[in-house]
Design a protein around this motif. Structure first.
Motif, short mmCIF file in Angstrom:
data_model
loop_
_atom_site.label_atom_id
_atom_site.label_comp_id
_atom_site.label_asym_id
_atom_site.label_seq_id
_atom_site.Cartn_x
_atom_site.Cartn_y
_atom_site.Cartn_z
N PHE A 200 0.69 -1.13 -0.04
CA PHE A 200 0.13 -0.02 0.08
C PHE A 200 0.94 1.19 -0.11
N ALA A 201 0.16 2.32 -0.52
CA ALA A 201 1.22 3.44 -0.67
C ALA A 201 0.24 4.74 -0.24
N TYR A 202 0.81 5.83 0.12
CA TYR A 202 0.26 7.05 0.90
C TYR A 202 0.80 7.92 -0.06
N GLN A 439 -7.88 11.14 10.26
CA GLN A 439 -8.56 11.04 8.87
C GLN A 439 -7.68 10.19 8.31
N ALA A 440 -6.51 10.01 7.98
CA ALA A 440 -5.72 9.32 7.12
C ALA A 440 -5.79 7.84 7.66
N PHE A 444 -7.15 4.86 5.34
CA PHE A 444 -6.48 3.79 4.96
C PHE A 444 -7.24 2.43 5.43
N SER A 445 -7.92 2.36 6.64
CA SER A 445 -8.71 1.16 7.03
C SER A 445 -9.84 0.87 5.84
N TYR A 446 -10.20 1.87 5.27
CA TYR A 446 -11.04 1.67 4.02
C TYR A 446 -10.56 1.21 2.89
N LEU A 447 -9.38 1.69 2.58
CA LEU A 447 -8.55 1.04 1.59
C LEU A 447 -8.34 -0.55 1.68
#
Length: 458
Positions: A200-202, A439-440, A444-447
């Motif tokens: 995963f990437a931000y 919020q981030a 990420f939990s939704y991603l």
């Protein structure tokens, strides 16, 4: 019989000719009337200017008067339409190249008040503590009441190293505060990246400047090369004030197989310009979650709307700013410039962004980490289930059989227990990001739960 046909043909042609002549005469009359009305208005302006030049008590600068008249005229329009004298226009041209001098803030007029839309990260204003939403009521002691965006911009610019004092009113504070900012060079890094692990990437996009799409592509390619794949991408566009339209289109195109990206409609509703995906999108096979808030504006709203309407990304956070108007920049003969609102943006589904913004698929409220940490520490109580070796209850036993963690919390409490309560020195870059940003963390939990949430994007 032949003569009768010729008669009717001549009659019809004659009638058509008379109709055409009538329309031309009517149109010509309207054009003349419009021209005469405009000429009368300009004649009044010319007379006033001439009287000032001849009889005003002191010598006047004619160019200054004309510039002032233009500014006054534009005040009757929207706050994004501005006249820029030569020096200001020169500065404006350098802003979109990624490096310029000043404070590093995006400003707007909201309800007649000069308001900070977003301070550019790592820029002088950001370092001084200016925040999105701050209302600027004075600049170096001069009130901003009635001041245009262009005038405020001029006052905020100055020599590198010089100081400026902004008096700001902040929400939930009783008194205004004076913040001193040291002017400096503003070099924008519009794409910031953090590896979140497990593929995963931000990516945080701070603004859309001339190299944003190329920088984003480099980041994505590097991540895929290092991780062998892209499990999912979290794009953070909170506090992104926008920028160049062509960059917003290129960024959207990277993630789309096909479809409309954005359309613009001006005064003539029949003249519609549509930007569509080039069908060359390189990154169309991994999930995307886009995080937005009330200071996500303009170009960043275009990207959000394009990927949302094309069912390519899940939008989370808060409703965006709603700056959905198109400005054309015209360079004038003397080196000055006109920034003129010429159209409105529409999402692929035909929804106007102007004053409405992009509505997230899932709302995530912001949480102040420090305030939440203090509140949660006061409320922490040890219970029977927290004691080592305690006798297990029925729910706990059932959870073990299902391989579910007993007591797995949702929302802010889960965030605090996962990363919010940890010491900084023990945190990875990923956890440092999430500790300071609820919020981030939630986005990420939704991603990670993308497969479960697919229905929301249909």
């Amino acid at each position: 019989m032949q003569s009768l046909k010729r008669y009717w043909k001549t009659y019809i042609l004659g009638g058509a000719l008379l109709l055409v002549l009538f329309i031309m005469a009517e149109t010509g009359f309207q054009v003349r009337a419009f021209a005469q009305e405009r000429y009368a208005d300009l004649q009044n302006f010319s007379k006033v200017l001439n009287l000032i030049q001849q009889y005003y008590v002191e010598e006047v600068n004619t160019k200054k008067l004309v510039y002032g008249a233009i500014k006054g005229m534009l005040r009757e329009l929207d706050p994004h339409t501005n006249f820029m004298p030569p020096e200001m226009f020169k500065d404006f041209e350098t802003e979109t190249s990624g490096e310029f001098g000043g404070l590093g803030i995006e400003i707007s007029i909201q309800n007649g008040i000069l308001t900070i839309i977003s301070p550019i990260e790592d820029a002088p204003a950001w370092e001084a503590g200016i925040k999105a939403g701050d209302k600027v009521v004075a600049i170096d002691g001069t009130t901003t009441k009635g001041m245009s965006l262009a005038e405020a911009s001029v006052m905020m610019r100055g020599k590198k190293g010089s100081k400026i004092v902004l008096r700001v009113v902040r929400d939930n504070e009783d008194k205004p505060r004076d913040i001193t900012v040291v002017r400096g060079s503003v070099k924008i890094k519009s794409v910031k990246y953090t590896d979140l692990g497990d593929g995963f990437a931000y990516v945080r996009i701070t603004s859309f400047i001339e190299n944003t799409s190329k920088d984003l592509q480099k980041v994505v390619e590097t991540h895929i090369k290092n991780n062998k794949n892209m499990s999912g991408l979290l794009i953070d566009m909170r506090r992104n004030p926008g920028g160049l339209l062509d960059q917003a289109i290129k960024v959207s195109d990277m993630f789309l197989k096909q479809g409309t990206i954005v359309s613009t409609i001006g005064r003539n509703k029949n003249e519609k310009e549509v930007a569509t995906a080039s069908k060359k999108g390189q990154y169309t096979n991994f999930p995307i979650v886009i995080l937005v808030n009330e200071y996500t504006a303009s170009a960043s709203e275009i990207v959000s709307g394009a990927l949302q309407d094309n069912k390519r990304a899940l939008i989370v956070g808060q409703r965006t700013f709603g700056k959905g108007s198109v400005q054309s920049v015209i360079k004038l003969g003397d080196g000055s410039g006109l920034k003129l609102t010429v159209a409105r943006y529409y999402t692929p589904n035909g929804v106007s962004i102007q004053a409405e913004g992009i509505h997230p698929d899932i709302e995530i409220e912001d949480v102040d980490p420090d305030a939440f940490s203090k509140a949660i520490v006061k409320s922490v109580t040890t219970r029977e289930g927290d004691i080592a070796g305690h006798l297990k209850g029925d729910r706990e036993k059932a959870a073990e059989k299902l391989d579910v963690k007993e007591g797995a919390e949702e929302g802010a409490l889960a965030w605090w227990k996962d990363v919010g309560s940890k010491k900084d020195e023990k945190l990875s870059p990923r956890d440092k990001l999430f500790k300071a940003d609820y919020q981030a963390y939630q986005a990420f939990s939704y991603l990670k739960a993308w497969d479960t949430l697919k229905a929301l994007t249909r």
